[in-house]
Design a protein around this motif. Sequence first.
Motif, PDB file in Angstrom:
ATOM      1  N   PHE A   1       0.833  -1.270   0.060  1.00 37.41           N
ATOM      2  CA  PHE A   1       0.086   0.112  -0.130  1.00 37.41           C
ATOM      3  C   PHE A   1       0.848   1.145   0.001  1.00 37.41           C
ATOM      4  CE2 PHE A   1      -3.648  -2.707   1.131  1.00 37.41           C
ATOM      5  CZ  PHE A   1      -4.648  -2.137   0.716  1.00 37.41           C
ATOM      6  N   GLN A   2       1.974   1.090   0.830  1.00 36.33           N
ATOM      7  CA  GLN A   2       2.807   2.746   1.089  1.00 36.33           C
ATOM      8  C   GLN A   2       3.823   2.505  -0.189  1.00 36.33           C
ATOM      9  OE1 GLN A   2       6.485   2.632   2.169  1.00 36.33           O
ATOM     10  NE2 GLN A   2       6.251   0.579   1.298  1.00 36.33           N
ATOM     11  N   ARG A   3       3.914   1.582  -1.032  1.00 38.87           N
ATOM     12  CA  ARG A   3       4.910   1.746  -2.089  1.00 38.87           C
ATOM     13  C   ARG A   3       5.019   3.112  -2.990  1.00 38.87           C
ATOM     14  NH1 ARG A   3       7.514  -2.608  -4.147  1.00 38.87           N
ATOM     15  NH2 ARG A   3       7.589  -3.069  -2.040  1.00 38.87           N
ATOM     16  N   PRO A   4       3.735   3.644  -3.296  1.00 33.50           N
ATOM     17  CA  PRO A   4       3.783   5.010  -3.869  1.00 33.50           C
ATOM     18  C   PRO A   4       4.685   6.006  -3.249  1.00 33.50           C
ATOM     19  CG  PRO A   4       1.704   3.786  -4.220  1.00 33.50           C
ATOM     20  CD  PRO A   4       2.609   3.096  -3.387  1.00 33.50           C
ATOM     21  N   LEU A   5       4.290   5.916  -1.660  1.00 27.63           N
ATOM     22  CA  LEU A   5       4.910   6.857  -0.911  1.00 27.63           C
ATOM     23  C   LEU A   5       6.542   6.635  -1.186  1.00 27.63           C
ATOM     24  CD1 LEU A   5       3.121   7.155   2.605  1.00 27.63           C
ATOM     25  CD2 LEU A   5       3.749   8.915   1.116  1.00 27.63           C
ATOM     26  N   ALA A   6       7.048   5.355  -0.932  1.00 23.60           N
ATOM     27  CA  ALA A   6       8.492   4.992  -1.058  1.00 23.60           C
ATOM     28  C   ALA A   6       9.152   5.657  -2.192  1.00 23.60           C
ATOM     29  CB  ALA A   6       8.734   3.639  -0.909  1.00 23.60           C
ATOM     30  N   ILE A   7       8.447   5.531  -3.343  1.00 20.04           N
ATOM     31  CA  ILE A   7       8.819   5.924  -4.814  1.00 20.04           C
ATOM     32  C   ILE A   7       8.902   7.596  -4.667  1.00 20.04           C
ATOM     33  CG2 ILE A   7       8.156   6.056  -7.170  1.00 20.04           C
ATOM     34  CD1 ILE A   7       6.976   3.216  -6.655  1.00 20.04           C
ATOM     35  N   VAL A   8       7.921   8.051  -4.138  1.00 20.76           N
ATOM     36  CA  VAL A   8       7.915   9.444  -4.236  1.00 20.76           C
ATOM     37  C   VAL A   8       8.843  10.156  -3.417  1.00 20.76           C
ATOM     38  CG1 VAL A   8       6.655  11.696  -2.884  1.00 20.76           C
ATOM     39  CG2 VAL A   8       5.432  10.040  -4.692  1.00 20.76           C
ATOM     40  N   ALA A   9       9.125   9.604  -2.160  1.00 17.43           N
ATOM     41  CA  ALA A   9      10.461   9.958  -1.205  1.00 17.43           C
ATOM     42  C   ALA A   9      11.670   9.696  -2.015  1.00 17.43           C
ATOM     43  CB  ALA A   9      10.362   8.919   0.080  1.00 17.43           C
ATOM     44  N   LEU A  10      11.928   8.484  -2.781  1.00 19.20           N
ATOM     45  CA  LEU A  10      13.108   8.450  -3.385  1.00 19.20           C
ATOM     46  C   LEU A  10      13.308   9.489  -4.557  1.00 19.20           C
ATOM     47  CD1 LEU A  10      13.425   4.646  -3.901  1.00 19.20           C
ATOM     48  CD2 LEU A  10      14.877   6.045  -2.593  1.00 19.20           C
ATOM     49  N   LEU A  11      12.110   9.798  -5.202  1.00 26.31           N
ATOM     50  CA  LEU A  11      12.316  10.780  -6.237  1.00 26.31           C
ATOM     51  C   LEU A  11      12.434  12.534  -5.601  1.00 26.31           C
ATOM     52  CD1 LEU A  11       9.048   9.959  -8.617  1.00 26.31           C
ATOM     53  CD2 LEU A  11      11.522   9.963  -9.174  1.00 26.31           C
ATOM     54  N   LEU A  12      11.973  12.426  -4.370  1.00 28.91           N
ATOM     55  CA  LEU A  12      12.152  13.754  -3.667  1.00 28.91           C
ATOM     56  C   LEU A  12      13.679  13.764  -3.400  1.00 28.91           C
ATOM     57  CD1 LEU A  12      11.069  16.301  -2.554  1.00 28.91           C
ATOM     58  CD2 LEU A  12      10.492  15.096  -0.399  1.00 28.91           C
ATOM     59  N   ALA A  13      14.150  12.793  -2.732  1.00 28.76           N
ATOM     60  CA  ALA A  13      15.762  12.688  -2.502  1.00 28.76           C
ATOM     61  C   ALA A  13      16.533  12.950  -3.772  1.00 28.76           C
ATOM     62  CB  ALA A  13      16.090  11.322  -1.764  1.00 28.76           C
ATOM     63  N   ALA A  14      16.173  12.191  -5.023  1.00 26.68           N
ATOM     64  CA  ALA A  14      16.956  12.370  -6.093  1.00 26.68           C
ATOM     65  C   ALA A  14      17.161  13.893  -6.505  1.00 26.68           C
ATOM     66  CB  ALA A  14      16.400  11.529  -7.007  1.00 26.68           C
ATOM     67  N   LEU A  15      15.747  14.542  -6.511  1.00 24.26           N
ATOM     68  CA  LEU A  15      15.659  15.901  -6.641  1.00 24.26           C
ATOM     69  C   LEU A  15      16.465  16.618  -5.753  1.00 24.26           C
ATOM     70  CD1 LEU A  15      13.782  17.161  -8.736  1.00 24.26           C
ATOM     71  CD2 LEU A  15      12.407  18.148  -6.810  1.00 24.26           C
ATOM     72  N   LEU A  16      16.509  16.551  -4.571  1.00 23.74           N
ATOM     73  CA  LEU A  16      17.324  17.119  -3.462  1.00 23.74           C
ATOM     74  C   LEU A  16      18.864  17.108  -3.896  1.00 23.74           C
ATOM     75  CD1 LEU A  16      15.681  16.708  -0.224  1.00 23.74           C
ATOM     76  CD2 LEU A  16      16.146  18.994  -1.186  1.00 23.74           C
ATOM     77  N   ALA A  17      19.123  15.811  -4.264  1.00 25.20           N
ATOM     78  CA  ALA A  17      20.515  15.403  -4.586  1.00 25.20           C
ATOM     79  C   ALA A  17      21.172  16.155  -5.900  1.00 25.20           C
ATOM     80  CB  ALA A  17      20.697  13.663  -4.524  1.00 25.20           C
ATOM     81  N   ALA A  18      20.086  16.118  -6.828  1.00 26.90           N
ATOM     82  CA  ALA A  18      20.807  17.090  -8.000  1.00 26.90           C
ATOM     83  C   ALA A  18      20.722  18.338  -7.831  1.00 26.90           C
ATOM     84  CB  ALA A  18      19.415  16.535  -9.033  1.00 26.90           C
ATOM     85  N   ALA A  19      20.012  18.895  -6.929  1.00 27.41           N
ATOM     86  CA  ALA A  19      20.127  20.161  -6.734  1.00 27.41           C
ATOM     87  C   ALA A  19      21.525  20.405  -6.133  1.00 27.41           C
ATOM     88  CB  ALA A  19      18.990  20.908  -6.013  1.00 27.41           C
ATOM     89  N   GLY A  20      21.566  19.829  -5.138  1.00 23.85           N
ATOM     90  CA  GLY A  20      22.975  19.673  -4.341  1.00 23.85           C
ATOM     91  C   GLY A  20      24.132  19.596  -5.112  1.00 23.85           C
ATOM     92  N   THR A  21      24.045  18.785  -6.166  1.00 30.33           N
ATOM     93  CA  THR A  21      25.110  18.387  -6.957  1.00 30.33           C
ATOM     94  C   THR A  21      25.481  19.482  -7.797  1.00 30.33           C
ATOM     95  OG1 THR A  21      24.402  16.010  -7.116  1.00 30.33           O
ATOM     96  CG2 THR A  21      26.024  16.850  -8.741  1.00 30.33           C
ATOM     97  N   LEU A  22      24.325  20.092  -8.153  1.00 29.25           N
ATOM     98  CA  LEU A  22      24.504  21.332  -9.223  1.00 29.25           C
ATOM     99  C   LEU A  22      25.043  22.442  -8.414  1.00 29.25           C
ATOM    100  CD1 LEU A  22      23.553  22.379 -11.856  1.00 29.25           C
ATOM    101  CD2 LEU A  22      21.738  23.540 -10.821  1.00 29.25           C
ATOM    102  N   ASP A  23      24.506  22.777  -6.805  1.00 28.05           N
ATOM    103  CA  ASP A  23      25.179  23.650  -6.227  1.00 28.05           C
ATOM    104  C   ASP A  23      26.917  23.494  -5.812  1.00 28.05           C
ATOM    105  OD1 ASP A  23      24.849  25.980  -4.438  1.00 28.05           O
ATOM    106  OD2 ASP A  23      25.504  24.573  -2.885  1.00 28.05           O
ATOM    107  N   PHE A  24      27.168  22.223  -5.621  1.00 28.30           N
ATOM    108  CA  PHE A  24      28.350  22.031  -5.064  1.00 28.30           C
ATOM    109  C   PHE A  24      29.641  21.988  -6.387  1.00 28.30           C
ATOM    110  CE2 PHE A  24      29.224  20.174  -0.826  1.00 28.30           C
ATOM    111  CZ  PHE A  24      28.038  20.304  -0.348  1.00 28.30           C
TER     112      PHE A  24
END
Lengths: 150, 276
Positions: free
Chosen positions: A118-141
């Motif tokens: 049931f919660q799998r969509p939440l897990a996928i959204v969390a991973l996408l959010l983490a990837a988005l944050l990581a991408a923004a961080g990579t750009l900044d660093f």
Amino acid sequence: MLTAKGYPNRLGVGGWLGGGRWGMERYLYTLHRLTGLGLIFYFLLHILVTSARAFGEAAWVASMGRVTGPLFTVGEYLVFLAFAFHAANGLRLAFIELGWGVGKPFEPVYPYKTSVDFQRPLAIVALLLAALLAAAGTLDFFVLHKGVTP
Amino acid sequence: MDFANVKEVTYRVRRFDPDKDRAPHWEEYRIPYAPGMTVLDGLWLVKELHAPTLAWRSSCRMGVCGSCGMLINGSPRLGCNTQICELETTTVAVGPLPNFNIIKDLVPDLMPMLETHRQLLPFIVRDDHEEMEKPSGEFWQSPEELEHYLQFSYCIKCGCCMAACPTCATDPVYSGPMPLAQAHRYNSDSRDNGFTHRRQVLEGERGPWRCHFAGECSRVCPKGVDPAKAIQLMKRELVADYFKLREQRCPARLAETPKGVARREGIPEAPAPTVR
């Protein structure tokens, strides 16, 4: 509490990885713990380094001088990646721990559908959010503030 | 893997005799294979043909009693509920359930789990002691109220969830999925009023807050009980209780015998009670 008898068979830290059917959430669980421990280690180091300011400007400059260079830039980048994952997955866990996204109780009929499904969509959204944050961080660093030292 | 031509399988069994061994070790046995054989059937053959002292627990052979929980090819499962062919390998590695001490061979010591279960009052708790001791009827409960806990009441206490739980692997204080799911089973029963009693045990390190939803307990549960769901719903109840938002309910009242109604035609009388 009753004491157990017999030969000890607790899996220990190895049990974070083994002893189940290796679902995606187990990886998230282990990674959440490891990133949490990493962030705690970073905070301790951070307090140690910045506390030098209490001993005067010279101590502060010397302390900051010890934590510059490419090794520490990569280290800070890793801390940011850990933060990105820990924050996004933490939001998912906060949702789940309030009983959201795990489904209502129902009579189990084989093949069983569990709260993990049931919660799998939440897990996928969390991973996408983490990837988005990581991408923004990579750009900044490595692009926007490349070569900039504090 | 095609099991049509398989005639033999290899059993790797983790053996431990507390009177002889200092630590568990693996032993290998080859046994004949027949279609439809379960892991438990294979263990009986190993005992018959090779290792008469091999010890394990089993009883019903149909996934009901929960005795034969064991670690089969790395996963906690019921021996009687697992066909060898579904493992898709001719090597079957069988060990005792991890996170429990080993009494002998495949026999885990489940007593700490069962003791925690006992402390969480796995029964209906009410204030009307007279009715509980000398029941005069049934408590009223709607089908919707039944659904709140029915799923969790299928637990057979096999311990597979405890063996799969990564928190149980490192934390001996944590109560674990089985006792916590059963505590929620009774907390969510409309006939029960024991939430405050159970909350005393659930607070602190033993309670559900050590669960971080690895979900393994629900994945390995042979009965679809979904302990992870029960634990999350219990956390919601505890949070609501902390903020004084938990619905205060009176435990279900006694169902009264209908008065002034006539029996419909064709419905026979209930048989006389056999026990008085």
